[in-house]
Design an enzyme around this catalytic site. Sequence first.
Site, PDB file in Angstrom:
ATOM      1  N   GLY A  46       0.841  -1.188   0.000  1.00 41.74           N
ATOM      2  CA  GLY A  46       0.000   0.000   0.000  1.00 41.74           C
ATOM      3  C   GLY A  46       0.878   1.240   0.000  1.00 41.74           C
ATOM      4  CD  GLN A  51       3.496   5.853   2.538  1.00 46.48           C
ATOM      5  OE1 GLN A  51       2.509   5.302   2.080  1.00 46.48           O
ATOM      6  NE2 GLN A  51       4.493   5.185   3.097  1.00 46.48           N
ATOM      7  CB  CYS A  89       5.229   2.336   7.245  1.00 44.36           C
ATOM      8  SG  CYS A  89       4.828   3.826   6.332  1.00 44.36           S
ATOM      9  CG  LEU A  90       6.808   0.958   1.259  1.00 40.43           C
ATOM     10  CD1 LEU A  90       6.308   1.225  -0.150  1.00 40.43           C
ATOM     11  CD2 LEU A  90       7.919  -0.083   1.243  1.00 40.43           C
ATOM     12  CG  HIS A 131      -0.461   1.507   7.398  1.00 36.24           C
ATOM     13  ND1 HIS A 131       0.523   1.146   8.287  1.00 36.24           N
ATOM     14  CD2 HIS A 131       0.153   2.293   6.474  1.00 36.24           C
ATOM     15  CE1 HIS A 131       1.672   1.700   7.916  1.00 36.24           C
ATOM     16  NE2 HIS A 131       1.481   2.398   6.814  1.00 36.24           N
ATOM     17  CD  GLU A 132      -1.028   2.629   2.805  1.00 39.21           C
ATOM     18  OE1 GLU A 132      -0.645   3.807   2.682  1.00 39.21           O
ATOM     19  OE2 GLU A 132      -0.250   1.687   3.025  1.00 39.21           O
ATOM     20  CG  HIS A 135       0.393   6.985   5.387  1.00 38.65           C
ATOM     21  ND1 HIS A 135       1.565   7.482   5.910  1.00 38.65           N
ATOM     22  CD2 HIS A 135       0.593   5.658   5.214  1.00 38.65           C
ATOM     23  CE1 HIS A 135       2.439   6.482   6.052  1.00 38.65           C
ATOM     24  NE2 HIS A 135       1.870   5.354   5.638  1.00 38.65           N
TER      25      HIS A 135
HETATM   26 NI    NI Z   1       2.716   3.491   5.525  1.00 35.98          NI
END
Ligand code: NI
Length: 164
Positions: A46, A51, A89-90, A131-132, A135
Amino acid sequence: MALRQIRVDGDDILRKKCKEVKEMTERTRTLIDDMFETMYDANGVGLAAPQVGILKRIVVIDVDYETPLVLINPVIIEKDGEQTGDEGCLSLPGLAATVTRPNHVICRCLNEDMEEIEIEGEGLLARAICHELDHLEGILYKDVAEGPLHEVQMDDDDDEWEDE
Ligand code: NI
């Protein structure tokens, strides 16, 4: 399509609230394509627009690498159950922590043609949606984690929850 630079924890843009998408433009379509490419390249499941430095309410998710989902202006309208597990998370590469999320969610959003749709998610998909969406509010999983961040091995045949 092009890879975009993934912003990492400490970058102020990850802490800002994103704006609604009012219309689909060529620029936004390109952004969505680039977000998928960037997410797959980083082995994530995701990615949210902030991000990659764009403060728009756009999320891409693909938890099985077969079901690409675009969520524009997403809102969770139903949630139930509970799951507790490691999340990554990236934007926090190489780290994970324990987070409790609903086990089932229904999310109302627009697709890339700006049509209203509902996406139902269980397990990993429910976790990824929660989670997304966080963000888009400037929230990172470490803010809601139950334990400390710990290091994880970034290895390719790890089939556990990878970064997203
Ligand atoms: Ni993330």
